[in-house]
Design a protein around this motif. Structure first.
Motif, PDB file in Angstrom:
ATOM      1  N   GLY A  88      -2.143   0.704   8.269  1.00 13.57           N
ATOM      2  CA  GLY A  88      -3.094  -0.364   7.975  1.00 13.57           C
ATOM      3  C   GLY A  88      -4.237   0.128   7.100  1.00 13.57           C
ATOM      4  O   GLY A  88      -4.705  -0.576   6.199  1.00 13.57           O
ATOM      5  N   PHE A  89      -4.660   1.340   7.356  1.00 15.72           N
ATOM      6  CA  PHE A  89      -5.724   1.960   6.569  1.00 15.72           C
ATOM      7  C   PHE A  89      -5.302   2.086   5.111  1.00 15.72           C
ATOM      8  O   PHE A  89      -6.049   1.730   4.203  1.00 15.72           O
ATOM      9  N   TRP A  90      -4.079   2.566   4.881  1.00 12.61           N
ATOM     10  CA  TRP A  90      -3.597   2.694   3.503  1.00 12.61           C
ATOM     11  C   TRP A  90      -3.537   1.331   2.819  1.00 12.61           C
ATOM     12  O   TRP A  90      -3.875   1.204   1.640  1.00 12.61           O
ATOM     13  N   ALA A  91      -3.111   0.316   3.560  1.00 16.80           N
ATOM     14  CA  ALA A  91      -3.056  -1.032   2.978  1.00 16.80           C
ATOM     15  C   ALA A  91      -4.464  -1.538   2.652  1.00 16.80           C
ATOM     16  O   ALA A  91      -4.685  -2.121   1.584  1.00 16.80           O
ATOM     17  N   LEU A  92      -5.412  -1.322   3.552  1.00 15.34           N
ATOM     18  CA  LEU A  92      -6.788  -1.757   3.303  1.00 15.34           C
ATOM     19  C   LEU A  92      -7.417  -1.011   2.130  1.00 15.34           C
ATOM     20  O   LEU A  92      -8.218  -1.585   1.384  1.00 15.34           O
ATOM     21  N   ALA A  93      -7.050   0.250   1.956  1.00 12.06           N
ATOM     22  CA  ALA A  93      -7.645   1.067   0.892  1.00 12.06           C
ATOM     23  C   ALA A  93      -7.361   0.496  -0.491  1.00 12.06           C
ATOM     24  O   ALA A  93      -8.120   0.748  -1.432  1.00 12.06           O
ATOM     25  N   MET A  94      -6.308  -0.283  -0.621  1.00  9.65           N
ATOM     26  CA  MET A  94      -5.981  -0.871  -1.918  1.00  9.65           C
ATOM     27  C   MET A  94      -6.912  -2.026  -2.280  1.00  9.65           C
ATOM     28  O   MET A  94      -7.000  -2.404  -3.448  1.00  9.65           O
ATOM     29  N   HIS A  95      -7.617  -2.590  -1.281  1.00  8.65           N
ATOM     30  CA  HIS A  95      -8.409  -3.793  -1.519  1.00  8.65           C
ATOM     31  C   HIS A  95      -9.863  -3.690  -1.095  1.00  8.65           C
ATOM     32  O   HIS A  95     -10.646  -4.578  -1.417  1.00  8.65           O
ATOM     33  N   ASP A  96     -10.223  -2.655  -0.387  1.00  5.94           N
ATOM     34  CA  ASP A  96     -11.564  -2.548   0.172  1.00  5.94           C
ATOM     35  C   ASP A  96     -12.190  -1.234  -0.297  1.00  5.94           C
ATOM     36  O   ASP A  96     -11.612  -0.169  -0.081  1.00  5.94           O
ATOM     37  N   THR A  97     -13.377  -1.309  -0.887  1.00 11.49           N
ATOM     38  CA  THR A  97     -13.989  -0.107  -1.461  1.00 11.49           C
ATOM     39  C   THR A  97     -14.343   0.948  -0.413  1.00 11.49           C
ATOM     40  O   THR A  97     -14.245   2.139  -0.690  1.00 11.49           O
ATOM     41  N   VAL A  98     -14.736   0.533   0.770  1.00  7.24           N
ATOM     42  CA  VAL A  98     -15.072   1.501   1.824  1.00  7.24           C
ATOM     43  C   VAL A  98     -13.827   2.292   2.226  1.00  7.24           C
ATOM     44  O   VAL A  98     -13.858   3.521   2.303  1.00  7.24           O
ATOM     45  N   PHE A  99     -12.724   1.601   2.445  1.00  7.88           N
ATOM     46  CA  PHE A  99     -11.502   2.282   2.854  1.00  7.88           C
ATOM     47  C   PHE A  99     -10.886   3.066   1.696  1.00  7.88           C
ATOM     48  O   PHE A  99     -10.293   4.124   1.902  1.00  7.88           O
TER      49      PHE A  99
END
Length: 192
Positions: free
Chosen positions: A111-122
């Protein structure tokens, strides 16, 4: 007013609750209310300590990243070898260790990897993790390969780790022996 010392108790408790809820319901289902219920606390406590769901998820990832690098530091200190390949394999084995491959932790990383594509913090957290892993690999490689070649090889090793980890996670379990064997074969080709 919160009791003195409670953040040190509550924060890890809330992070573990977040991991369990993400395992059960995914990132979308991991609401402040559900996580609070799992931890046995009011959702207001999550808002107080983390500023809401995103703050808790960010702190959860920081916690997993910190745990990985603490384990890696410990393993390298205890198992340090004369052989560059053996030291790289310590990094590989730590990346594929039990603490990093538990099903509930795998779901959080995915989930973290998926969020990292769209969220600057992640995205920033992912970059920090990747740079630290590459630095650890380069430190071990540069004595025998030189700086530029060690950077190239570290990129491939990190990609192999991530690829084996991802493929194994999606296949229902990581075959650690097979993954380490393939990565060792690559290192033996590069290092002669």
């Amino acid at each position: 007013m919160p009791k003195v010392g409670m953040p040190e108790i509550r924060k890890p408790q809330l992070i573990q609750a977040a991991i369990k809820v993400i395992d059960e319901r995914g990132f979308a289902g991991a609401t402040v209310s559900v996580i609070g219920k799992k931890a046995g606390v009011s959702p207001a406590i999550i808002n107080h300590y983390f500023g809401g769901k995103n703050g808790l998820l960010e702190e959860t990832m920081k916690s997993l990243i910190r745990e990985f690098f603490q384990l890696l530091k410990k393993e390298l200190a205890e198992e340090k070898k004369e052989s560059t390949i053996e030291n790289i394999m310590i990094i590989v084995k730590t990346s594929l260790s039990h603490s990093q491959t538990q099903p509930e932790v795998v779901k959080v990383w995915m989930g973290f990897w998926a969020l990292a594509m769209h969220d600057t913090v992640f995205f920033r957290l992912q970059r920090v993790y990747s740079k630290r892993l590459n630095t650890a690999l380069v430190v071990e490689l540069k004595g025998v390969l030189g700086l530029q070649k060690s950077r190239e090889v570290s990129q491939v090793v990190a990609s192999l780790i991530d690829g084996m980890w991802l493929r194994g996670s999606l296949d229902g379990g990581i075959n650690k022996a097979y993954a380490t064997k393939l990565i060792r074969s690559y290192l033996e080709l590069e290092l002669g």
